[in-house]
Design an enzyme around this catalytic site. Sequence first.
Site, PDB file in Angstrom:
ATOM      1  N   ASP A  87     -11.217   2.656   3.669  1.00  0.00           N
ATOM      2  CA  ASP A  87     -11.432   1.258   3.416  1.00  0.00           C
ATOM      3  C   ASP A  87     -12.905   0.933   3.205  1.00  0.00           C
ATOM      4  OD1 ASP A  87      -9.401  -0.593   3.128  1.00  0.00           O
ATOM      5  OD2 ASP A  87      -8.827  -0.776   5.113  1.00  0.00           O
ATOM      6  N   GLN A 126      -4.723  -1.721   9.359  1.00  0.00           N
ATOM      7  CA  GLN A 126      -4.679  -2.882   8.696  1.00  0.00           C
ATOM      8  C   GLN A 126      -5.089  -3.963   9.802  1.00  0.00           C
ATOM      9  OE1 GLN A 126      -3.006  -3.767   5.421  1.00  0.00           O
ATOM     10  NE2 GLN A 126      -3.993  -5.904   5.754  1.00  0.00           N
ATOM     11  N   LYS A 175       0.829  -1.104  -0.149  1.00  0.00           N
ATOM     12  CA  LYS A 175       0.076  -0.066  -0.098  1.00  0.00           C
ATOM     13  C   LYS A 175       0.837   1.239   0.019  1.00  0.00           C
ATOM     14  CE  LYS A 175      -3.789  -2.638   2.018  1.00  0.00           C
ATOM     15  NZ  LYS A 175      -4.464  -3.072   3.162  1.00  0.00           N
TER      16      LYS A 175
END
Length: 282
Positions: free
Chosen positions: A119, A96, A52
């Site tokens: 997200d 994460q 990422k």
Amino acid sequence: MYQLIDGKAISATIKDEVKNEIAKLKNLGREVTLAVVLVGNDPASAVYVGNKKKACEYVGIRSLSFEMPETTSEDELIKLIDELNGRDDVDGILVQLPLPSGINEEKILDRISPLKDVDGFHPVNVGKLVIGKEGFVSCTPAGIIELIKRSNIDICGKNCVVVGRSNIVGKPMAALMLRENATVTVCHSKTVNLKEVTSKADILIVAIGKPKFITEEFVKDGAVVIDVGIHRLEGKKLVGDVDFDSVCEKTSFITPVPGGVGPMTIAMLMKNCLTAVSLNGK
Ligand code: NDP
């Protein structure tokens, strides 16, 4: 003869589009920043976070890294998220997953400001998706819509079957296909006679988490098949939830594994960072 849907190429195009937009914002003196939070020592998570950050670098997004030890308490993590929520120079926040046991993931995801939730997991954004309002859409399903549209496949009026109803893939996927005017059926582990349902699909999207589960009897002639699954077999070969070799000749379009849905997730994360800028009106 089927056509492969090339997720590698499509994701590269999207990243280049984002890169152009970021460059335009930079010319206006606006920097875009993603805060990436990693808790604990999970090696797979470290690889995902690394990828990422690399993508951020490529498109010109500034990434801020927050690496916290396995022993981090829920309160400490909440404190960091509150701080990032309040920072004007942070556009997006990514925590994460999975988090170490002892930290309630749902509580943490709910704490991220819905305006920074790149997200797309926050209940506010899930709700907005369902009622058709602008917000963040979770990256994998959003990427699948891009794969389908950029392959010039019509969704409107098509029979779409989604196999799997997880919060991060199946449910948002079904909502997105409905938004695109497909007729949508969602299947799960309690579905009776799965084959009968899937073999009516013009577009079959599979997110079950079981290697090579979908074989040719599940697939209608000429269907579009999207395989979300990723599994590493012994011997290191990557396969999906769909038995590609058994199914491909029956399809009109199919995603490979690797190189189908997989690369889209990070590309859409980059795109969501742009959405953050427009949602925050800056
Ligand atoms: P989950 O395990 O959270 O959900 C699996 C879903 O499949 C559940 O809804 C379950 O039903 C359903 N299911 C399980 N067995 C059957 C069956 N025999 N028949 C019908 N339905 C069944 O998985 P995820 O959605 O998180 O992920 C699915 C796959 O996609 C995994 O392989 C994962 O690795 C991959 N993935 C890939 C991503 C990418 O970037 N390419 C991103 C996210 C996931 P029930 O609800 O009844 O239990």
